[in-house]
Scaffold this active site. Structure first.
Site, PDB file in Angstrom:
ATOM      1  N   LYS A 191      58.424  72.875 103.195  1.00 27.49           N
ATOM      2  CA  LYS A 191      56.964  72.658 103.789  1.00 27.49           C
ATOM      3  C   LYS A 191      56.608  73.967 104.465  1.00 27.49           C
ATOM      4  O   LYS A 191      57.475  74.505 104.972  1.00 27.49           O
ATOM      5  CB  LYS A 191      57.085  71.598 104.818  1.00 27.49           C
ATOM      6  CG  LYS A 191      55.804  71.098 105.249  1.00 27.49           C
ATOM      7  CD  LYS A 191      55.895  69.914 106.381  1.00 27.49           C
ATOM      8  CE  LYS A 191      54.638  69.611 107.236  1.00 27.49           C
ATOM      9  NZ  LYS A 191      54.970  68.543 108.150  1.00 27.49           N
TER      10      LYS A 191
ATOM     11  N   SER B  88      51.773  64.680 107.337  1.00 30.09           N
ATOM     12  CA  SER B  88      51.264  65.649 107.156  1.00 30.09           C
ATOM     13  C   SER B  88      52.056  66.479 105.984  1.00 30.09           C
ATOM     14  O   SER B  88      51.855  67.586 105.213  1.00 30.09           O
ATOM     15  CB  SER B  88      51.333  66.625 108.324  1.00 30.09           C
ATOM     16  OG  SER B  88      52.790  66.673 108.836  1.00 30.09           O
TER      17      SER B  88
ATOM     18  N   SER C  30      55.104  62.009 109.920  1.00 33.49           N
ATOM     19  CA  SER C  30      54.791  62.996 108.989  1.00 33.49           C
ATOM     20  C   SER C  30      55.876  63.213 107.701  1.00 33.49           C
ATOM     21  O   SER C  30      55.448  63.767 106.572  1.00 33.49           O
ATOM     22  CB  SER C  30      54.409  64.480 109.425  1.00 33.49           C
ATOM     23  OG  SER C  30      53.137  64.557 110.058  1.00 33.49           O
TER      24      SER C  30
END
Lengths: 96, 513
Positions: B79, B154, B178
């Site tokens: 990420k 997210s 997330s």
């Protein structure tokens, strides 16, 4: 409670944001809604409850006070939007 | 079945047996990325050539009989909120569009030391603020199961790249759900470790008392392998726990005897989608058939989770994001233009025409900060900075921030009580399946309310995991959430693996690919 546009403008200065007139309007409406929602916490009885700032409540984690290399200056300055050979550059702060 | 659809565990066995090379693997994923990422758009940054070079080097080391790491030759997606030395790290924000970190996050360092092949950086909501990846400043990621829907967020890119077979393992982060929510939306497994289990050094901070890095993969075994590689104490993160790391990858398959599950009464109320409720109740029956006993538990303060979270997280964010000032790194506004505007405002004030007092005008430095941040941050980040600044400001600090911290302790207390009676707290990960792109962007509060089952885990600092447990009639994945006591990840993974031995939801892949 509802936030006034003036409140939002003041908060934008504290938060170092510059909001357009349109953003100030939207932000006032949206923040009022969210703040209205979070106000439900006032119905919870928290007498005598200690605030919990952290999930793992550890204190005073020390490391040895040993000398070690720090990030070299050039690497630290490499991402600066404006720099000279040894410093970050910003607009004049004092005087004219 | 293509190589790109195998689990990470299978691939590691094949790599070790030299049935497949790392170069072949990277090529298989590169091919899948070419075919799918145009539509899914999971990656912000890809460097296949660098991955191939690294794969070749690891293949050569293995061929010559030299020791290799536990993840040797396996591609992993990261990420874009973890610092990677020499590789752009943007947090999906314009303010960091050219930021190249001078060092690796501890998790990245550990992955490199385990000889993983870093494939690329995945898309996310800007600074991890959001639940749909629509808050990325660059582009929207779509859900591989239905590209008109969001992948969740997210860690949306992290989950979508797994679901589309574009990476076998993925690193996500979880501040209020997330990892778990996008895992549920994309039909993959994802684990949010106990706060302190994984070092946050080099993780760009959003809400420091809630943020945690965790593994995402197709199976519990894959999550076990990745968690084992990244967990552990780090002197550079003083909040990381100084506890030994179990060998999750060895123990995940041990069944749990006398398992006690708690169904949260409050999670089955109004607002829960009927198909999700049915799938979760079915999943609980699977556990019962494996010998688990199930009872109702209550988390009476969990209904205040969202309100508590949306005070604490923005408060911490407003403080953490103060560092983006256009001075040390990242974007800076056009200084010349900024100074000209300020001069014009000054003249107007002097002439008395603007209604503004001279004394109210920003100094050039303050205006530099304000304009840089106004141009560099997207709307959701601004909203949270504003909200956090407000709840921390004089006169409101006690009423909002301190009050939220007290309710946080009550939420934690509910869990402590539940865990006296049961081993895991079980329920749906999300109240609804993946929603349509654009459906909630105009209504921030409705987006926030989708997090109601996941945020209490972070507030309490305990562990949580989402695993696939069904598909809706429309073919959208459903996630089962298991929450565990602090530092009980080993048994959490065992419980998830038990379910996956009895079901095949984790083997389902989107039909489009």
């Amino acid at each position: 409670m509802s936030l006034s546009r003036a409140d939002v403008e003041k908060v934008s200065l504290l938060g170092r944001l510059l909001l357009s007139e349109a953003e100030l309007d939207t932000m006032t409406t949206q923040l009022t809604r969210v703040v209205g929602y979070v106000e439900q916490l006032s119905e919870v009885n928290t007498d005598g409850i200690q605030p919990m700032a952290h999930a793992v409540e550890m204190h005073n984690v020390f490391r040895d006070d040993a000398l070690r290399e720090s990030l070299p200056r050039d690497a630290a300055l490499a991402n600066a939007p404006k720099r000279d050979s040894e410093c970050y550059r910003v607009p004049a702060v004092l005087g004219e | 079945m293509s190589l790109a659809d195998c689990s990470a565990a299978e691939l590691l066995r094949d790599l070790a047996a030299r049935k497949v090379s790392s170069v072949e693997l990277v090529n298989a994923y590169a091919e899948r990325i070419c075919a799918r990422d145009g539509e899914v758009k999971a990656f912000l940054h890809l460097d296949i050539d660098a991955a191939l070079a690294r794969a070749k080097e690891i293949d050569e080391r293995r061929a010559s009989g030299q020791p290799v790491g536990k993840l040797a030759g396996l591609p992993v997606a990261i990420k874009d909120v973890l610092c990677t030395a020499g590789v752009k790290t943007t947090c999906a924000s314009k303010i960091l569009q050219n930021f190249v970190p001078p060092y690796d996050a501890t998790v990245v360092e550990k992955l490199k030391a385990a000889d993983a092949v870093l494939l690329g950086k995945t898309n996310m909501d800007e600074f991890a603020m959001g639940g749909s990846t629509e808050n990325s400043a660059y582009f929207q990621t779509t859900n591989p199961w239905d590209v008109t829907r969001v992948p969740g967020g997210s860690s949306g890119g992290a989950a979508a790249c797994l679901a589309a077979g574009m990476a076998p393992l993925s690193i996500g982060t979880d501040t209020g759900g997330s990892i778990r929510q996008p895992a549920a939306f994309c039909g993959v497994s994802g684990l949010k470790p106990t706060y302190g289990r994984v070092s946050r050094y080099g993780l760009v901070a959003f809400a420091s008392s809630l943020d945690q890095i965790g593994p995402m993969g197709h199976t519990a075994e894959d999550c076990a392998i990745l968690l084992e590689a990244i967990a552990g104490h780090d002197p550079r993160d003083s909040t990381s726990a100084n506890l030994p790391v179990p060998e999750y990858s060895q123990s995940f398959n041990q069944p749990l005897q006398g398992l006690k599950l708690g169904l949260v009464r409050e999670h089955f109320g109004l607002g829960l989608d009927g198909e999700i409720e049915a799938a979760v109740r079915e999943a609980v029956k699977v556990y019962e058939s494996l010998g688990a006993t199930v009872k109702d538990v209550s988390l009476p303060h969990s209904k205040y989770g969202i309100a508590t979270y949306y005070i604490i997280a923005p408060s911490e964010a407003s403080s953490n994001l103060a560092r983006y000032d256009g001075v040390h790194y990242g974007y800076r506004t056009d200084e010349k233009q900024m100074l000209e505007e300020l001069l014009a405002e000054q003249k107007q004030a002097e002439a008395g025409g603007s209604g503004k007092e001279l004394a109210d005008l920003d100094t050039p430095l303050i205006r530099l900060y304000r304009k840089t941040r106004a141009e560099g941050f997207g709307p959701e980040v601004k909203r949270r900075i504003m909200l956090g600044t407000y709840t921390l400001s004089a006169g409101y600090y006690d009423a909002y921030y301190v009050k939220a911290l007290k309710v946080r302790r009550l939420i934690r207390g509910d869990y402590d009580q539940a865990f006296e009676e049961v081993d895991f707290v079980v329920g749906p990960t999300t109240p609804n399946p993946a929603f349509k792109l654009g459906e909630k962007t105009d209504d921030p509060l409705s987006m926030y309310l989708e997090d109601l089952y996941t945020v209490p885990t972070n507030l309490a600092g305990i562990g949580g995991m989402s695993i696939p447990c069904g598909l809706t009639k429309g073919g959208l994945p459903i996630g089962l959430q298991l929450q565990c006591r602090a530092f009980d990840e080993e048994r959490l993974l065992q419980a998830a693996a038990m379910f996956q031995r009895a079901t095949d939801w984790h083997l389902k892949r989107p039909t489009r690919s």
